[in-house]
Design a protein around this motif. Structure first.
Motif, PDB file in Angstrom:
ATOM      1  N   TYR A   2     -21.773 -17.658  -6.116  1.00 13.26           N
ATOM      2  CA  TYR A   2     -22.108 -16.882  -7.296  1.00 13.26           C
ATOM      3  C   TYR A   2     -22.605 -15.518  -6.846  1.00 13.26           C
ATOM      4  CZ  TYR A   2     -21.655 -21.318  -9.574  1.00 13.26           C
ATOM      5  OH  TYR A   2     -21.145 -22.515 -10.029  1.00 13.26           O
ATOM      6  N   LEU A   3     -22.277 -14.504  -7.630  1.00  9.76           N
ATOM      7  CA  LEU A   3     -22.672 -13.140  -7.312  1.00  9.76           C
ATOM      8  C   LEU A   3     -23.590 -12.593  -8.391  1.00  9.76           C
ATOM      9  CD1 LEU A   3     -19.190 -11.669  -6.316  1.00  9.76           C
ATOM     10  CD2 LEU A   3     -20.886 -12.774  -4.834  1.00  9.76           C
ATOM     11  N   ILE A   4     -24.592 -11.854  -7.953  1.00  2.47           N
ATOM     12  CA  ILE A   4     -25.424 -11.073  -8.862  1.00  2.47           C
ATOM     13  C   ILE A   4     -25.004  -9.629  -8.633  1.00  2.47           C
ATOM     14  CG2 ILE A   4     -27.765 -10.478  -9.589  1.00  2.47           C
ATOM     15  CD1 ILE A   4     -27.134 -13.534  -9.691  1.00  2.47           C
ATOM     16  N   SER A   5     -24.528  -8.980  -9.694  1.00  2.00           N
ATOM     17  CA  SER A   5     -23.968  -7.636  -9.560  1.00  2.00           C
ATOM     18  C   SER A   5     -24.475  -6.726 -10.649  1.00  2.00           C
ATOM     19  CB  SER A   5     -22.440  -7.681  -9.648  1.00  2.00           C
ATOM     20  OG  SER A   5     -21.898  -8.537  -8.670  1.00  2.00           O
ATOM     21  N   ILE A   6     -24.513  -5.426 -10.331  1.00  2.00           N
ATOM     22  CA  ILE A   6     -24.814  -4.441 -11.364  1.00  2.00           C
ATOM     23  C   ILE A   6     -23.498  -3.856 -11.862  1.00  2.00           C
ATOM     24  CG2 ILE A   6     -27.169  -3.896 -10.677  1.00  2.00           C
ATOM     25  CD1 ILE A   6     -26.110  -1.428  -9.208  1.00  2.00           C
ATOM     26  N   TYR A   7     -23.527  -3.428 -13.126  1.00  2.00           N
ATOM     27  CA  TYR A   7     -22.355  -2.878 -13.793  1.00  2.00           C
ATOM     28  C   TYR A   7     -22.702  -1.496 -14.321  1.00  2.00           C
ATOM     29  CZ  TYR A   7     -20.686  -7.613 -13.331  1.00  2.00           C
ATOM     30  OH  TYR A   7     -20.296  -8.821 -12.814  1.00  2.00           O
ATOM     31  N   THR A  42     -22.159  -5.650  -6.010  1.00  2.00           N
ATOM     32  CA  THR A  42     -22.855  -6.912  -5.792  1.00  2.00           C
ATOM     33  C   THR A  42     -24.192  -6.661  -5.100  1.00  2.00           C
ATOM     34  OG1 THR A  42     -20.779  -8.124  -5.725  1.00  2.00           O
ATOM     35  CG2 THR A  42     -22.686  -9.189  -4.711  1.00  2.00           C
ATOM     36  N   ILE A  43     -25.228  -7.295  -5.637  1.00  2.00           N
ATOM     37  CA  ILE A  43     -26.592  -7.177  -5.111  1.00  2.00           C
ATOM     38  C   ILE A  43     -26.953  -8.427  -4.307  1.00  2.00           C
ATOM     39  CG2 ILE A  43     -29.026  -6.926  -5.781  1.00  2.00           C
ATOM     40  CD1 ILE A  43     -27.423  -4.493  -6.509  1.00  2.00           C
ATOM     41  N   ALA A  44     -26.400  -9.579  -4.701  1.00  2.00           N
ATOM     42  CA  ALA A  44     -26.707 -10.840  -4.010  1.00  2.00           C
ATOM     43  C   ALA A  44     -25.516 -11.776  -4.126  1.00  2.00           C
ATOM     44  CB  ALA A  44     -27.945 -11.498  -4.607  1.00  2.00           C
ATOM     45  N   ALA A  45     -25.306 -12.561  -3.079  1.00  2.00           N
ATOM     46  CA  ALA A  45     -24.290 -13.616  -3.070  1.00  2.00           C
ATOM     47  C   ALA A  45     -25.008 -14.914  -2.717  1.00  2.00           C
ATOM     48  CB  ALA A  45     -23.203 -13.304  -2.043  1.00  2.00           C
ATOM     49  N   ILE A  46     -24.806 -15.935  -3.552  1.00  2.00           N
ATOM     50  CA  ILE A  46     -25.579 -17.164  -3.431  1.00  2.00           C
ATOM     51  C   ILE A  46     -24.653 -18.373  -3.452  1.00  2.00           C
ATOM     52  CG2 ILE A  46     -27.472 -18.513  -4.424  1.00  2.00           C
ATOM     53  CD1 ILE A  46     -28.139 -15.863  -6.044  1.00  2.00           C
ATOM     54  N   GLU A  47     -24.797 -19.236  -2.469  1.00  2.00           N
ATOM     55  CA  GLU A  47     -24.093 -20.522  -2.462  1.00  2.00           C
ATOM     56  C   GLU A  47     -24.962 -21.514  -3.233  1.00  2.00           C
ATOM     57  OE1 GLU A  47     -21.220 -21.683  -1.445  1.00  2.00           O
ATOM     58  OE2 GLU A  47     -20.503 -19.927  -0.355  1.00  2.00           O
ATOM     59  N   ALA A  48     -24.363 -22.148  -4.231  1.00  2.00           N
ATOM     60  CA  ALA A  48     -25.067 -23.161  -5.022  1.00  2.00           C
ATOM     61  C   ALA A  48     -24.034 -24.137  -5.560  1.00  2.00           C
ATOM     62  CB  ALA A  48     -25.830 -22.511  -6.179  1.00  2.00           C
ATOM     63  N   ARG A  49     -24.453 -25.393  -5.768  1.00  2.00           N
ATOM     64  CA  ARG A  49     -23.524 -26.410  -6.294  1.00  2.00           C
ATOM     65  C   ARG A  49     -22.988 -26.027  -7.657  1.00  2.00           C
ATOM     66  NH1 ARG A  49     -24.341 -31.526  -3.305  1.00  2.00           N
ATOM     67  NH2 ARG A  49     -26.425 -31.382  -2.460  1.00  2.00           N
ATOM     68  N   ASP A 106     -35.951 -18.607  -2.961  1.00  2.00           N
ATOM     69  CA  ASP A 106     -36.666 -19.867  -2.761  1.00  2.00           C
ATOM     70  C   ASP A 106     -36.145 -21.016  -3.621  1.00  2.00           C
ATOM     71  OD1 ASP A 106     -38.379 -18.814  -0.832  1.00  2.00           O
ATOM     72  OD2 ASP A 106     -39.752 -18.032  -2.350  1.00  2.00           O
ATOM     73  N   ILE A 107     -34.985 -20.850  -4.223  1.00  2.00           N
ATOM     74  CA  ILE A 107     -34.429 -21.924  -5.049  1.00  2.00           C
ATOM     75  C   ILE A 107     -33.869 -23.003  -4.120  1.00  2.00           C
ATOM     76  CG2 ILE A 107     -32.685 -22.551  -6.763  1.00  2.00           C
ATOM     77  CD1 ILE A 107     -32.891 -19.675  -7.825  1.00  2.00           C
ATOM     78  N   PRO A 108     -34.348 -24.239  -4.274  1.00  2.00           N
ATOM     79  CA  PRO A 108     -33.848 -25.330  -3.414  1.00  2.00           C
ATOM     80  C   PRO A 108     -32.340 -25.520  -3.541  1.00  2.00           C
ATOM     81  CG  PRO A 108     -35.762 -26.038  -4.680  1.00  2.00           C
ATOM     82  CD  PRO A 108     -35.356 -24.697  -5.227  1.00  2.00           C
ATOM     83  N   GLU A 109     -31.741 -25.970  -2.475  1.00  2.00           N
ATOM     84  CA  GLU A 109     -30.313 -26.282  -2.411  1.00  2.00           C
ATOM     85  C   GLU A 109     -29.412 -25.076  -2.677  1.00  2.00           C
ATOM     86  OE1 GLU A 109     -29.189 -29.870  -4.453  1.00  2.00           O
ATOM     87  OE2 GLU A 109     -31.145 -30.764  -4.087  1.00  2.00           O
ATOM     88  N   THR A 110     -29.911 -23.893  -2.352  1.00  2.00           N
ATOM     89  CA  THR A 110     -29.089 -22.690  -2.420  1.00  2.00           C
ATOM     90  C   THR A 110     -29.215 -21.946  -1.097  1.00  2.00           C
ATOM     91  OG1 THR A 110     -30.831 -21.256  -3.298  1.00  2.00           O
ATOM     92  CG2 THR A 110     -29.470 -22.437  -4.907  1.00  2.00           C
ATOM     93  N   THR A 111     -28.234 -21.122  -0.821  1.00  2.00           N
ATOM     94  CA  THR A 111     -28.267 -20.292   0.378  1.00  2.00           C
ATOM     95  C   THR A 111     -27.887 -18.872   0.002  1.00  2.00           C
ATOM     96  OG1 THR A 111     -27.544 -22.184   1.696  1.00  2.00           O
ATOM     97  CG2 THR A 111     -27.355 -20.016   2.713  1.00  2.00           C
ATOM     98  N   MET A 112     -28.753 -17.934   0.356  1.00  2.00           N
ATOM     99  CA  MET A 112     -28.477 -16.523   0.116  1.00  2.00           C
ATOM    100  C   MET A 112     -27.627 -15.996   1.273  1.00  2.00           C
ATOM    101  SD  MET A 112     -30.286 -15.738  -2.668  1.00  2.00           S
ATOM    102  CE  MET A 112     -30.499 -13.973  -2.643  1.00  2.00           C
ATOM    103  N   SER A 113     -26.591 -15.258   0.958  1.00  2.00           N
ATOM    104  CA  SER A 113     -25.760 -14.664   2.005  1.00  2.00           C
ATOM    105  C   SER A 113     -26.581 -13.700   2.837  1.00  2.00           C
ATOM    106  CB  SER A 113     -24.582 -13.914   1.392  1.00  2.00           C
ATOM    107  OG  SER A 113     -23.951 -13.121   2.377  1.00  2.00           O
ATOM    108  N   GLU A 114     -26.435 -13.790   4.144  1.00  2.00           N
ATOM    109  CA  GLU A 114     -27.182 -12.906   5.037  1.00  2.00           C
ATOM    110  C   GLU A 114     -26.769 -11.452   4.871  1.00  2.00           C
ATOM    111  OE1 GLU A 114     -25.915 -13.051   9.309  1.00  2.00           O
ATOM    112  OE2 GLU A 114     -24.725 -14.741   8.579  1.00  2.00           O
TER     113      GLU A 114
END
Length: 174
Positions: A2-7, A42-49, A106-114
């Motif tokens: 999932y991506l968090i992005s500005i528009y 994109t401001i953040a890229a997050i791996e989540a189920r 700090d959300i469990p079971e997620t990984t922020m892209s380095e």
């Protein structure tokens, strides 16, 4: 993923879309257009189920983040496949990135892209993607002939799913 992005505002979207279209025309690579990828940064890229674990953190940002402007000063390449527009990373943009990172880190079971962590983030606005070597050369030539630095206005933030791009949520920045 999932991506968090500005528009961006309408004027900035028109400029960025013109560059996206120019690259597609010159290269024959229509990935951005065919996949309806809107101009964004994109401001953040997050791996989540699934997105449900991210929604409350995203909703908590509503009303806390500010619209602004950025100077788009150059064109760059992420080898081997991506052509992008480069904004100046100023304090305001850095703070936005840091606030978003802190909301999700700090959300469990997620990984922020380095590649999107504070002090490890290369701000960029993708103009062409999945370009092969010849297409990359044509895209560079197109931008060399037409790119002019400008000031972009950003006014929304969103969360989206990738492959294919799908908006999950979006709100106006203060």
């Amino acid at each position: 993923m999932y991506l968090i992005s500005i528009y961006f505002d309408k004027k900035t979207n028109k400029i960025l879309q013109w560059y996206i279209d120019k690259i597609a025309e010159k290269t024959g690579n229509h990935f951005m257009i065919e996949n309806r990828v809107p101009p964004h940064m994109t401001i953040a890229a997050i791996e989540a189920r699934n997105v449900d674990v991210l929604k409350s953190a995203f909703d908590d940002l509503n009303g806390k983040l500010y619209a602004g402007s950025m100077k788009i000063v150059s064109i760059g390449q992420l080898f081997p496949y991506v052509m992008y527009a480069t904004p100046v990373l100023d304090q305001k943009l850095f703070n936005l990135s840091e606030e978003v990172y802190n909301a999700f880190c700090d959300i469990p079971e997620t990984t922020m892209s380095e590649y999107y962590k504070p002090f490890s983030w290369l701000p960029h606005i993708t103009l062409g993607k999945t370009l092969d070597k010849v297409q990359m050369e044509k895209a560079f030539q197109a931008m060399q002939e037409s790119f002019v630095p400008f000031t972009a206005q950003y006014n929304e933030i969103g969360i989206s799913k990738v492959n294919p791009h799908e908006d999950v949520g979006r709100f106006k920045l203060v």
